[in-house]
Design an enzyme around this catalytic site. Structure first.
Site, PDB file in Angstrom:
ATOM      1  N   HIS A  14     -14.910   5.294   3.265  1.00  0.00           N
ATOM      2  CA  HIS A  14     -14.390   4.286   2.094  1.00  0.00           C
ATOM      3  C   HIS A  14     -13.895   4.569   1.025  1.00  0.00           C
ATOM      4  O   HIS A  14     -14.261   5.723   0.630  1.00  0.00           O
ATOM      5  CB  HIS A  14     -15.257   3.022   2.329  1.00  0.00           C
ATOM      6  CG  HIS A  14     -16.502   3.307   1.213  1.00  0.00           C
ATOM      7  ND1 HIS A  14     -17.592   2.264   1.131  1.00  0.00           N
ATOM      8  CD2 HIS A  14     -17.219   4.391   0.820  1.00  0.00           C
ATOM      9  CE1 HIS A  14     -18.389   2.744   0.328  1.00  0.00           C
ATOM     10  NE2 HIS A  14     -18.516   4.001   0.311  1.00  0.00           N
ATOM     11  N   CYS A  33     -17.568   7.619  -5.994  1.00  0.00           N
ATOM     12  CA  CYS A  33     -17.086   6.854  -4.975  1.00  0.00           C
ATOM     13  C   CYS A  33     -15.577   6.064  -4.878  1.00  0.00           C
ATOM     14  O   CYS A  33     -15.208   5.512  -4.316  1.00  0.00           O
ATOM     15  CB  CYS A  33     -18.008   5.591  -4.776  1.00  0.00           C
ATOM     16  SG  CYS A  33     -19.683   6.194  -3.834  1.00  0.00           S
ATOM     17  N   HIS A  39     -14.345   8.611   1.243  1.00  0.00           N
ATOM     18  CA  HIS A  39     -15.490   9.627   1.188  1.00  0.00           C
ATOM     19  C   HIS A  39     -16.132   8.967   2.412  1.00  0.00           C
ATOM     20  O   HIS A  39     -16.046   7.694   2.665  1.00  0.00           O
ATOM     21  CB  HIS A  39     -16.296  10.043   0.095  1.00  0.00           C
ATOM     22  CG  HIS A  39     -17.098   8.799  -0.472  1.00  0.00           C
ATOM     23  ND1 HIS A  39     -16.018   7.935  -1.323  1.00  0.00           N
ATOM     24  CD2 HIS A  39     -18.300   8.046  -0.353  1.00  0.00           C
ATOM     25  CE1 HIS A  39     -16.951   6.636  -1.696  1.00  0.00           C
ATOM     26  NE2 HIS A  39     -18.021   6.957  -0.929  1.00  0.00           N
ATOM     27  N   HIS A  41     -19.695   7.959   4.875  1.00  0.00           N
ATOM     28  CA  HIS A  41     -21.343   7.651   4.902  1.00  0.00           C
ATOM     29  C   HIS A  41     -21.663   7.564   6.204  1.00  0.00           C
ATOM     30  O   HIS A  41     -20.857   7.012   7.222  1.00  0.00           O
ATOM     31  CB  HIS A  41     -21.759   6.279   4.014  1.00  0.00           C
ATOM     32  CG  HIS A  41     -21.615   6.403   2.705  1.00  0.00           C
ATOM     33  ND1 HIS A  41     -22.205   7.038   1.675  1.00  0.00           N
ATOM     34  CD2 HIS A  41     -20.457   5.999   1.725  1.00  0.00           C
ATOM     35  CE1 HIS A  41     -21.879   6.843   0.785  1.00  0.00           C
ATOM     36  NE2 HIS A  41     -20.598   6.202   0.571  1.00  0.00           N
ATOM     37  N   ASP A  79     -17.315   1.723  13.205  1.00  0.00           N
ATOM     38  CA  ASP A  79     -17.677   3.175  13.427  1.00  0.00           C
ATOM     39  C   ASP A  79     -16.435   4.032  13.625  1.00  0.00           C
ATOM     40  O   ASP A  79     -15.345   3.743  14.094  1.00  0.00           O
ATOM     41  CB  ASP A  79     -18.525   3.323  14.826  1.00  0.00           C
ATOM     42  CG  ASP A  79     -19.215   4.507  14.998  1.00  0.00           C
ATOM     43  OD1 ASP A  79     -19.485   5.089  14.053  1.00  0.00           O
ATOM     44  OD2 ASP A  79     -19.013   4.995  16.030  1.00  0.00           O
ATOM     45  N   HIS A  80     -16.523   5.209  12.954  1.00  0.00           N
ATOM     46  CA  HIS A  80     -15.420   5.894  12.448  1.00  0.00           C
ATOM     47  C   HIS A  80     -13.901   5.344  12.058  1.00  0.00           C
ATOM     48  O   HIS A  80     -12.983   5.765  12.645  1.00  0.00           O
ATOM     49  CB  HIS A  80     -15.046   6.781  13.888  1.00  0.00           C
ATOM     50  CG  HIS A  80     -16.004   7.755  14.050  1.00  0.00           C
ATOM     51  ND1 HIS A  80     -17.402   7.493  14.442  1.00  0.00           N
ATOM     52  CD2 HIS A  80     -16.064   9.179  14.093  1.00  0.00           C
ATOM     53  CE1 HIS A  80     -18.142   8.666  14.503  1.00  0.00           C
ATOM     54  NE2 HIS A  80     -17.416   9.566  14.415  1.00  0.00           N
ATOM     55  N   GLU A 124     -26.913   3.050   3.088  1.00  0.00           N
ATOM     56  CA  GLU A 124     -25.814   3.825   3.088  1.00  0.00           C
ATOM     57  C   GLU A 124     -26.162   5.369   2.975  1.00  0.00           C
ATOM     58  O   GLU A 124     -25.464   6.365   3.353  1.00  0.00           O
ATOM     59  CB  GLU A 124     -25.252   3.506   1.786  1.00  0.00           C
ATOM     60  CG  GLU A 124     -23.770   3.746   1.481  1.00  0.00           C
ATOM     61  CD  GLU A 124     -23.128   3.206   0.254  1.00  0.00           C
ATOM     62  OE1 GLU A 124     -22.235   2.356   0.534  1.00  0.00           O
ATOM     63  OE2 GLU A 124     -23.523   3.588  -0.862  1.00  0.00           O
TER      64      GLU A 124
END
Ligand code: NI
Length: 135
Positions: A14, A33, A39, A41, A79-80, A124
């Protein structure tokens, strides 16, 4: 009242960025961020459901069913993925952990029957996590 919790995991990228602000203000607010190319998480989500276990089953809710619901309605969609670009229900939302927990709540609240959705915790990182109780 008994509280049961299912934990699941997902990995996403994100960027924290408010398009209404200058680059300077975004940098001051979000720091690293705000990196333009995003980047990642590794998130843990913990979903807690509250209820009184009926005598017949002894279960507030089948935890396997709860796992299936979280995977179908949340994990499979994030996810991903890049949260700013790929996720329809986060369009126009700054994907902080706070906003994600609220968005996940809105989806799961409609899907959970038997027990009542009590809280969503979103981790996170090892040190940063949020909790939302629908209030
Ligand atoms: Ni981040």
């Amino acid at each position: 009242m008994v509280y049961i919790t299912r934990k699941e995991h997902f990995s996403s990228s994100h960027r924290l960025y408010n398009p209404a602000w200058s680059d300077e203000r975004n940098w001051e607010t979000y720091g690293k961020c705000n990196n333009p190319n995003g980047h990642g998480h590794n998130y843990d989500i913990e979903v807690t459901v509250a209820g009184d276990p009926p005598a017949e089953t002894g279960m507030v809710m089948d935890l396997k069913k709860l796992s299936d619901l979280i995977n179908m309605h949340i994990i499979d969609r994030v996810d991903h993925k890049h949260l700013n670009l790929d996720v329809d229900f986060l369009r126009g939302v700054i994907p902080t952990a706070e906003n994600m927990a609220i968005a996940f709540w809105k989806i799961l609240e409609k899907e959970i029957h038997g027990g009542k959705l009590y809280s969503i915790k979103l981790n996170e990182s090892n040190n940063n996590f949020v909790e939302y109780r629908g209030e």
